[in-house]
Design a protein around this motif. Structure first.
Motif, short mmCIF file in Angstrom:
data_model
loop_
_atom_site.label_atom_id
_atom_site.label_comp_id
_atom_site.label_asym_id
_atom_site.label_seq_id
_atom_site.Cartn_x
_atom_site.Cartn_y
_atom_site.Cartn_z
N THR A 128 0.84 -1.20 0.00
CA THR A 128 0.00 0.00 0.00
C THR A 128 0.87 1.25 0.00
O THR A 128 2.02 1.22 0.45
CB THR A 128 -0.92 0.07 1.24
N GLU A 129 0.28 2.32 -0.50
CA GLU A 129 0.92 3.64 -0.44
C GLU A 129 -0.16 4.67 -0.15
O GLU A 129 -1.21 4.67 -0.79
CB GLU A 129 1.60 3.98 -1.75
N ILE A 130 0.10 5.55 0.82
CA ILE A 130 -0.82 6.64 1.14
C ILE A 130 -0.65 7.72 0.07
O ILE A 130 0.45 8.24 -0.15
CB ILE A 130 -0.55 7.23 2.54
N LEU A 131 -1.77 8.06 -0.59
CA LEU A 131 -1.73 9.03 -1.69
C LEU A 131 -2.07 10.45 -1.24
O LEU A 131 -1.50 11.41 -1.74
CB LEU A 131 -2.71 8.61 -2.79
N GLU A 132 -3.04 10.56 -0.33
CA GLU A 132 -3.45 11.89 0.16
C GLU A 132 -4.24 11.72 1.44
O GLU A 132 -4.70 10.63 1.76
CB GLU A 132 -4.26 12.65 -0.89
N LYS A 133 -4.39 12.83 2.15
CA LYS A 133 -5.21 12.83 3.37
C LYS A 133 -5.76 14.22 3.60
O LYS A 133 -5.19 15.21 3.13
CB LYS A 133 -4.41 12.35 4.58
N ARG A 134 -6.90 14.27 4.32
CA ARG A 134 -7.48 15.56 4.69
C ARG A 134 -8.37 15.36 5.90
O ARG A 134 -8.94 14.29 6.10
CB ARG A 134 -8.27 16.18 3.53
N GLN A 135 -8.48 16.38 6.68
CA GLN A 135 -9.39 16.34 7.82
C GLN A 135 -10.80 16.67 7.34
O GLN A 135 -10.98 17.54 6.48
CB GLN A 135 -8.97 17.32 8.91
N LYS A 182 -6.60 8.50 1.33
CA LYS A 182 -6.72 7.73 0.10
C LYS A 182 -5.44 6.92 -0.04
O LYS A 182 -4.34 7.45 0.16
CB LYS A 182 -6.90 8.67 -1.08
N SER A 183 -5.59 5.65 -0.38
CA SER A 183 -4.41 4.80 -0.56
C SER A 183 -4.54 3.94 -1.81
O SER A 183 -5.64 3.63 -2.25
CB SER A 183 -4.17 3.93 0.67
N ARG A 184 -3.39 3.57 -2.34
CA ARG A 184 -3.33 2.64 -3.47
C ARG A 184 -2.85 1.30 -2.93
O ARG A 184 -1.84 1.23 -2.25
CB ARG A 184 -2.35 3.11 -4.54
#
Length: 149
Positions: A103-110, A121-123
């Motif tokens: 897995t790889e974390i692509l983005e995040k937001r509160q 969001k992860s791939r």
């Protein structure tokens, strides 16, 4: 325990070791995806699969099993998922295959409406024992923030 604040974009992880059995492929297909190429070698020989193959939905279920097992060792303040943005079955999964995940974390937001949680969001790429990608998906996860509000 991992919270929203602990997640870093770009972080990668590897986990899982799932042995695909003929019995499980047939049992799952018989119950949830009874297409002939998931139920018999003879029917599958007439398709591009060439032999009995697991349902893509079964592959998803096997991946979920590896994800939950991974959570036992890497606890997360997870709150479920609002869904998957993309799902691709890249290669057939056959009895005798051994699956693993990266897995790889692509983005995040509160969350604006629910500040006690974040969204990331992860791939996910699922590989067989030959390091061939058999499935990819981009999913969204919900996770608690360390401090509510």
């Amino acid at each position: 325990m991992q919270y929203f604040e602990d997640i870093a974009v770009g972080t990668k992880a590897s986990f899982g070791n799932y042995q695909v059995t003929r019995e499980e492929v047939i049992e799952f297909a018989g119950k949830y995806d009874p297409q002939p190429f998931h139920l018999s070698d003879e029917a599958a020989a007439q398709t591009h699969f060439g032999r009995l193959s697991a349902s893509g939905w079964h592959t998803c279920a096997m991946v979920m099993s590896m994800i939950v097992e991974n959570f036992k060792n890497h606890q997360q303040a997870g709150l479920g998922s609002p869904g998957v943005d993309e799902l691709r079955w890249r290669k057939p999964v056959y009895p005798g295959d051994t699956l693993r995940c990266e897995t790889e974390i692509l983005e995040k937001r509160q969350s604006q409406s629910r500040p006690e949680m974040g969204i990331f969001k992860s791939r996910m790429t699922v590989f067989n024992q030959h390091d061939e990608p058999v499935m990819t998906m981009i999913s969204n996860g919900l996770i608690r923030t360390r401090q509510e509000g």
